[in-house]
Every structure is written in structure tokens, then in C-alpha cells.
Design a protein around this motif. Structure first.
Motif, mmCIF file in Angstrom:
data_model
loop_
_atom_site.group_PDB
_atom_site.id
_atom_site.type_symbol
_atom_site.label_atom_id
_atom_site.label_comp_id
_atom_site.label_asym_id
_atom_site.label_seq_id
_atom_site.Cartn_x
_atom_site.Cartn_y
_atom_site.Cartn_z
ATOM 1 N N ASP A 77 8.069 -43.577 -16.588
ATOM 2 C CA ASP A 77 8.271 -43.437 -15.140
ATOM 3 C C ASP A 77 6.947 -43.086 -14.489
ATOM 4 O O ASP A 77 5.934 -42.944 -15.171
ATOM 5 N N LYS B 49 15.089 -27.628 -14.038
ATOM 6 C CA LYS B 49 15.758 -27.996 -12.772
ATOM 7 C C LYS B 49 16.527 -26.827 -12.206
ATOM 8 O O LYS B 49 16.823 -25.856 -12.922
ATOM 9 N N LEU C 251 20.845 -30.029 -21.424
ATOM 10 C CA LEU C 251 21.502 -30.512 -22.638
ATOM 11 C C LEU C 251 21.212 -31.969 -22.924
ATOM 12 O O LEU C 251 21.360 -32.427 -24.050
ATOM 13 N N LEU D 237 18.517 -34.102 -23.197
ATOM 14 C CA LEU D 237 17.564 -34.513 -24.235
ATOM 15 C C LEU D 237 17.998 -34.004 -25.601
ATOM 16 O O LEU D 237 17.834 -34.687 -26.612
ATOM 17 N N SER D 238 18.548 -32.789 -25.631
ATOM 18 C CA SER D 238 19.003 -32.225 -26.906
ATOM 19 C C SER D 238 20.080 -33.094 -27.529
ATOM 20 O O SER D 238 20.018 -33.428 -28.722
HETATM 21 P P1 ADP Z 1 18.226 -31.566 -17.448
HETATM 22 O O1 ADP Z 1 17.926 -32.925 -17.061
HETATM 23 O O2 ADP Z 1 19.643 -31.136 -17.276
HETATM 24 O O3 ADP Z 1 17.225 -30.541 -17.054
HETATM 25 P P2 ADP Z 1 17.294 -32.589 -19.981
HETATM 26 O O4 ADP Z 1 17.503 -32.164 -21.435
HETATM 27 O O5 ADP Z 1 17.696 -33.983 -19.718
HETATM 28 O O6 ADP Z 1 18.075 -31.566 -19.126
HETATM 29 O O7 ADP Z 1 15.792 -32.448 -19.623
HETATM 30 C C1 ADP Z 1 15.143 -31.267 -19.911
HETATM 31 C C2 ADP Z 1 13.912 -31.140 -19.088
HETATM 32 O O8 ADP Z 1 12.940 -32.109 -19.526
HETATM 33 C C3 ADP Z 1 14.003 -31.357 -17.693
HETATM 34 O O9 ADP Z 1 14.470 -30.177 -17.018
HETATM 35 C C4 ADP Z 1 12.598 -31.703 -17.263
HETATM 36 O O10 ADP Z 1 11.813 -30.566 -17.024
HETATM 37 C C5 ADP Z 1 12.096 -32.404 -18.458
HETATM 38 N N1 ADP Z 1 12.094 -33.846 -18.284
HETATM 39 C C6 ADP Z 1 12.997 -34.718 -18.812
HETATM 40 N N2 ADP Z 1 12.681 -35.985 -18.475
HETATM 41 C C7 ADP Z 1 11.545 -35.913 -17.680
HETATM 42 C C8 ADP Z 1 10.737 -36.921 -17.017
HETATM 43 N N3 ADP Z 1 11.065 -38.235 -17.051
HETATM 44 N N4 ADP Z 1 9.654 -36.475 -16.312
HETATM 45 C C9 ADP Z 1 9.363 -35.138 -16.260
HETATM 46 N N5 ADP Z 1 10.074 -34.181 -16.851
HETATM 47 C C10 ADP Z 1 11.174 -34.576 -17.575
#
Ligand code: ADP
Length: 627
Positions: free
Chosen positions: A553, A574, A582, A584-585
Motif C-alpha cells: 500500500d 488503532k 487480532l 494479523l495474528s
Molecule cells: P487491527 O487492524 O485490528 O489493529 P491487525 O492485527 O490487523 O489488527 O493489525 C495490527 C496492527 O498492524 C495495526 O494496528 C497497525 O498498526 C499495523 N498494520 C497492519 N497493517 C498495516 C499497514 N498496511 N500499514 C501500516 N500499519 C499496518
């Protein structure tokens, strides 16, 4: 400690050994001395007996030569005639010359005639300084024996000459009348002088034990034993040793050896020197010569036998010492060997002990390791359980999000459809059929769109199968993007998909893989919130037996300090209510279930880059699309 204990014991043993060796050596020396003494004294004895034989026959020979001389003279008629006229001076003169001639012929010491009264009327030494003529020797036993008709034999110290001699006498008779005696005296000095052997003494003793002839002048006229009164009287009567002091020799008896049934033994004596010097030891053998009336004795010195015995004893002692020395050396070497063996045994025991200890340590370490492995396994099981729980929770959260999104997606068109329907009813009542038809076709469009969403929901809501199946990655990607279309459109996002080969297949679960891609796209949109034209690039390619899906992105990127934690459960940057942390985990675990990997990095030109790698299925198999 052990060595210190051993040392005095060893000394004690050494002292005992030394004492034993000394005693043994002493015994050996003593025994050898006794044995060798007996042996060498026996040899001395044998030699002395041989010498005794020699001296006896020497003496017997010397005497034998003269024994018959007086008899031969006494039987001559001219001699008898001279005896008859022994008082006639002319006859005496003739007799003197006759005796002198005979004496010279026989080499006797003296030859003389005695009348019936014992008066010497003619002698070979008539012309000498001390002639026998005119002397009466009637007291001599040889005269008495001769007058009684026997051969007179006697030895004595000459009363006139003062010289020792052996006397032979024989009677002269005519008409059964004894006229006197012819006497021959021989010297013993010559025989005595010929006995010069150094290591032995030869003595001739009379029946009283008085030494008459001796190879050692000092022993002459000494007695072998003190004389008693009767002996002294008898000697005085015969005037055998007139004017001589008969002192006994200083003799100490030391014993008797070599006595047998038929041979007289030898006496072991020590005789002190006359001047009181040191005593010498002798072995004395004796033989009586009854005819001569004396005893011949040989005194053999035992010096040689004693020194030989001493040598033998010393040699034996030395041999004993050498034997002890060798035995000691052998014992020492043996001792050292035993010590070395003991040391080696101790060393090997020590080694075994250490091995046992080390083995015990290892066993303990193994047990500890096994325990730790067990704990680790338990912890892993706990973690897996926790992860499963989290996956469940993640699913529930996604469901919530999806419910919110769905209600939003459906409520808007439903409200629009209701107002289009109301308007259409009013327009039909007012007979404005063309406009009413427009509204109805709008309703149709909206319901079609809703049906589309529903269709995706059907796909998405499918019960995830735990079993994996071959899937075309291109199709899964297309379905996911289709499902996200409304959100993408609303955000005004532009998604570029680059894929050369649309037939790449992986083994995965469709819904779970869609969930992973959905999550990545949603995160990308979140990261680019506020941008007019958010851009997402998705590339699918094949590399080293793997299918690689890269999603980039143009958002803020990931904070480098947090890049290691973004796959942790509940890690989110966020706002509350917006992210659960959760996504990415759960995605990480899903990819792992497919035996793949997911990683995150920042693109050098900005924005985040997520890469998902899944094992490539080798041959494209016919894809069984779920109904
Ligand atoms: P959530 O989206 O609910 O915060 P995720 O596990 O999906 O949980 O993501 C964890 C964190 O990884 C996000 O809060 C963000 O800080 C970071 N992150 C994930 N994807 C991106 C991205 N495309 N660009 C920047 N930061 C990202």
C-alpha cells in the motif's frame, strides 16, 4: 594418609628382614665353620698319621741298623778273650783300639766294654777328653738286662758325655759265666736334626711322658703331663736325665677327634710357648714303639685347617649375604610391582567412580531436560489452546464487524428501495407510469446489488473446512476483491493486480485464505485513510516451488520499532472500537496451517509490504469448485 601409614610398617618389615638375614647368615657361618673344621681337621689328621708312619719307620730303621752290633761283637772269640783278661793293661789297650775301630766302622757314637761289675774297661773314646773308661754304669737298665741274658736297650742322657743316646748292650760269656757286656751307643741328634717340617712337631716321649727327642728344641726334656713322685723316683734311679729340670709343657686339652674302633684318635691341644707367648693349636697323633720303649708323637699344626675353615665360613657368609641381597632386590622389585598394580587399580577405580558420577550427572541432566521438554510441550499445548481460543475470538470479532458492515450495506439500499416503492405507488396513482417504471427499475438495480452482496456472504459464511484442498489463488483473490468492492469503491481505492499465471494452485481452505487477503486489504485501506486516491498493488508470482502473494500500500508504513510485534495477538495501534489487534495474528496462524509463511516490511518507496508464501501444488489438477 595411606602412604604415611605404610611407611613405618615398611620400616618395621625391613628391620625384621635385616634381623632375620643377620641370624640366618650367623647360623650359616657357624654351621660352615663347624662342618669345614671337621673336614679340614680330618684331613690334617690323615696327613699327621702318614707323617707318624714315616717318622716311626725312620726311627725304627735307625735303631735297627745298630741293634745286632753288640751281639755280633759279643760272640767274637777275641772279644771274649779280651773280657777274660780285662784287668790286664795290655789287653785293655787292645780292647780300646778294637772298640775304636769298630766304632769307626759302624759310625756309632760310642762302643765300650763293661766288666761284670759294670766298670767300663775299654771304650772307643778312650783317647778323648772325657773317656768312659773307668766309669761304672751298673745303674743303667741296659747293663742289668744284658747281664741277665737279654738284649739291653735304653735311651738316656749320657752322664759322662752329657749327650743323648740310645744304648744297645749284650752280655759276653765264657764257660757259662757272664764276663760283662758290650755296649753300643748311637746318637739321636742327627735324626732329630733331619726333622725340619715347620707346620708340625715330632716328639719322642718316654713312658712317663718326658720328651726325649723333639724337632722343637724348646720342648726337649719337658713332660707332656706333670710327673708324679713315683715317676720322678724311677727316673732318678736310672739317672736317665741327670741334672735336668723336667718341667711340664703348658698344655691345654681341647678334645679328641677321629677315634675309631681300630685307630686311635688324635688329641687336640694348645701348647703355650715357653716364653709365655701366644698358644698354638696342634693335633697330636701318637704311636708306641714297645721295642724301643718310647712313644712317637706327631703334632700337626691346625693353623691351615683353621684358616681354611675360616675362609669357607666367610665364603658361606658372603654367599648368604649375596643371596639375601638378591632376595631383597627381588622382594623390592616385587613390592614395587605390587604397588604399581595397586596404584593402577586405584586409578581405574577412581576413573570408574568418576564415570559413574558423570553418568549420574548426565542422567540427572537428561531427566532435567526431559522435564523441561515436558514443560515446554505443556506450555506449547497451552499456547496452542490459547491461539485456538484467539482464533475463535477473532472469528467472533470478524463476525461482529461483518454484521455491522452488512447492516450498513443492506439498510441503505433497503431505505432507498422503500422510498422508490412509495414514490412509484404515488406516481402510479397520479398515472405517471413512465416515472413509476423508472423507480421500479432502480429498485430492481438495488435488489440485484443486494443479491450480489448476499451471494458473497453465502461464500464467506461457508463453514470453514478444516481439510485443505487445491485452490487457484487467482480465483480466491478475485472473490475476495469482489466481496470488498463496495468498501473499495467508497474509499475511492484503486487496486492493481499483477499476475502472469492465473493457474497457480495452492493447498488451502478457501474461506480462511479469503480472510487473510481481506484482512490485509482492510489494514491497507485503514493505513491510507484520508488519502483521495488510495492505491493498492497486489502481485502473485511463482518462486522456488512457492506461490508468493505480495500486497503493497502507500500508507504510513509500519513503525520499525513495532514491526516485530504486529503479528502478536491484540497488538493494535488503532483507536478503541476500531481495531482489536487480532487480524494479523489470526492470518499468521491460518497461513501456518497451510504450511506457508507471512511477513511484513516497509517498502523502500514508502508504505507497507506484506508477503504471503504458500507451497505451490506442482501439477494443476482439475479444480473442484464448491457448489
Ligand atoms: P487491527 O487492524 O485490528 O489493529 P491487525 O492485527 O490487523 O489488527 O493489525 C495490527 C496492527 O498492524 C495495526 O494496528 C497497525 O498498526 C499495523 N498494520 C497492519 N497493517 C498495516 C499497514 N498496511 N500499514 C501500516 N500499519 C499496518
Amino acid at each position: 594418609m595411606e602412604a604415611r601409614m605404610e611407611s613405618p610398617r615398611r620400616w618395621h618389615r625391613a628391620a625384621l628382614g635385616l634381623a632375620a638375614a643377620a641370624v640366618a647368615t650367623g647360623l650359616v657361618v657357624a654351621a660352615t665353620w663347624v662342618w669345614a673344621s671337621a673336614l679340614f681337621l680330618d684331613q690334617t689328621h690323615t696327613r699327621a698319621l702318614a707323617r707318624l708312619d714315616l717318622y716311626s719307620s725312620n726311627l725304627a730303621g735307625a735303631l735297627g741298623r745298630y741293634q745286632s752290633v753288640p751281639t755280633l761283637l759279643a760272640l767274637r772269640s777275641d772279644v771274649i778273650e779280651l773280657f777274660r783278661r780285662s784287668r790286664d793293661p795290655e789287653s785293655r789297650a787292645r780292647a780300646n783300639r778294637l772298640t775304636e775301630t769298630f766304632n769307626n766302622l759302624t759310625e756309632a757314637e760310642d762302643t765300650y766294654f763293661m766288666d761284670a761289675e759294670g766298670l767300663t774297661f775299654a771304650a772307643s773314646n778312650w783317647n778323648s777328653e772325657r773317656p768312659f773308661v773307668g766309669h761304672n754304669f751298673s745303674y743303667r737298665p741296659y747293663f742289668q738286662d744284658a747281664m741277665e741274658g737279654r738284649l739291653g736297650r735304653y735311651f738316656a742322657l749320657g752322664t759322662t758325655s752329657g749327650r743323648r743316646g740310645y744304648y744297645f748292650a749284650y752280655h759276653v760269656s765264657a764257660d757259662d759265666q757272664v764276663l760283662g757286656a758290650v755296649v753300643v751307643k748311637i746318637s739321636l741328634a742327627d735324626i732329630e736334626a733331619s726333622w725340619t717340617a715347620k707346620d708340625e712337631g715330632v716328639i719322642v716321649s718316654d713312658p712317663h711322658g718326658v720328651i726325649f727327642i723333639s724337632s722343637r728344641p724348646a720342648w726337649r726334656f719337658r713332660s707332656l703331663a706333670p710327673l708324679d713322685d713315683a715317676a720322678r723316683r724311677a727316673i732318678a734311679e736310672n739317672r736317665r736325665y741327670e741334672a735336668v729340670d723336667l718341667r711340664p709343657l703348658d698344655i691345654a686339652e681341647r678334645g679328641q677327634i677321629g677315634e675309631t674302633a681300630d685307630a686311635a684318635g688324635a688329641r687336640l691341644l694348645s701348647i703355650s710357648a715357653a716364653d709365655g707367648g701366644s698358644a698354638a693349636e696342634y693335633l697330636m697323633v701318637s704311636r708306641e714303639m714297645p721295642a724301643a720303649g718310647w712313644t712317637v708323637n706327631v703334632l700337626a699344626s691346625t693353623d691351615l685347617a683353621r684358616s681354611q675353615s675360616l675362609t669357607a665360613a666367610l665364603v658361606a657368609g658372603l654367599a648368604c649375604l649375596i643371596t639375601v641381597l638378591i632376595a631383597t632386590l627381588i622382594a623390592q622389585r616385587r613390592g614395587r610391582l605390587v604397588e604399581r598394580i595397586a596404584y593402577q587399580r586405584r586409578a581405574s577405580e577412581e576413573l570408574e567412580r568418576r564415570v559413574v558420577e558423570r553418568t549420574a550427572d548426565l542422567t540427572a541432566a537428561n531427566l532435567q531436560l526431559a522435564r523441561e521438554i515436558g514443560e515446554r510441550e505443556a506450555a506449547e499445548a497451552d499456547l496452542r489452546q490459547a491461539q485456538d481460543d484467539l482464533v475463535q475470538a477473532g472469528k467472533l470479532a470478524a463476525l461482529g464487524q461483518m454484521s455491522a458492515a452488512l447492516s450498513h450495506e443492506f439498510n441503505q439500499p433497503l431505505a432507498a428501495i422503500r422510498s422508490y416503492a412509495d414514490n412509484a405507488r404515488l406516481l402510479i396513482e397520479r398515472e405517471r407510469h413512465a416515472e413509476a417504471g423508472e423507480n421500479l427499475s432502480r429498485i430492481k438495480t438495488l435488489t440485484g446489488r443486494m443479491a450480489e452482496i448476499s451471494k458473497h456472504l453465502m461464500t464467506f459464511a461457508r463453514k470453514p473446512r478444516s481439510e485443505l484442498r487445491p485452490l487457484r489463488i487467482a480465483e480466491v483473490l478475485a472473490d475476495t476483491l469482489d466481496f470488498l468492492r463496495i468498501r473499495l469503491e467508497r474509499a475511492g481505492a484503486e487496486v492493481t493486480v499483477i499476475q502472469a499465471d492465473r493457474s497457480l494452485q495452492v493447498r488451502a481452505g478457501r474461506v480462511r485464505l479469503q480472510h487473510v487477503i481481506l484482512n490485509l486489504v482492510a489494514n491497507a485501506l485503514d493505513a491510507m485513510e484520508g488519502q483521495d486516491r488510495p492505491r493498492i498493488e497486489i502481485a502473485v508470482r511463482q518462486s522456488d516451488g512457492k506461490v508468493v502473494l505480495a500486497l503493497r500500500d502507500h500508507g504510513s508504513g509500519i513503525d520499525p520499532n513495532q514491526i516485530g510485534r504486529i503479528f502478536d495477538p491484540f497488538f493494535t495501534t488503532k483507536d478503541v472500537g476500531k481495531g482489536l489487534g487480532l487480524g494479523l495474528s489470526i492470518s499468521y496462524n491460518i497461513v501456518k496451517d497451510f504450511e506457508g509463511a507471512i511477513r511484513a516490511e516497509n517498502h523502500p518507496d514508502g508504505g507497507a509490504l506484506f508477503t504471503v508464501e504458500l507451497p505451490l501444488l506442482p501439477a494443476p489438477a482439475p479444480v473442484l469448485e464448491p457448489a
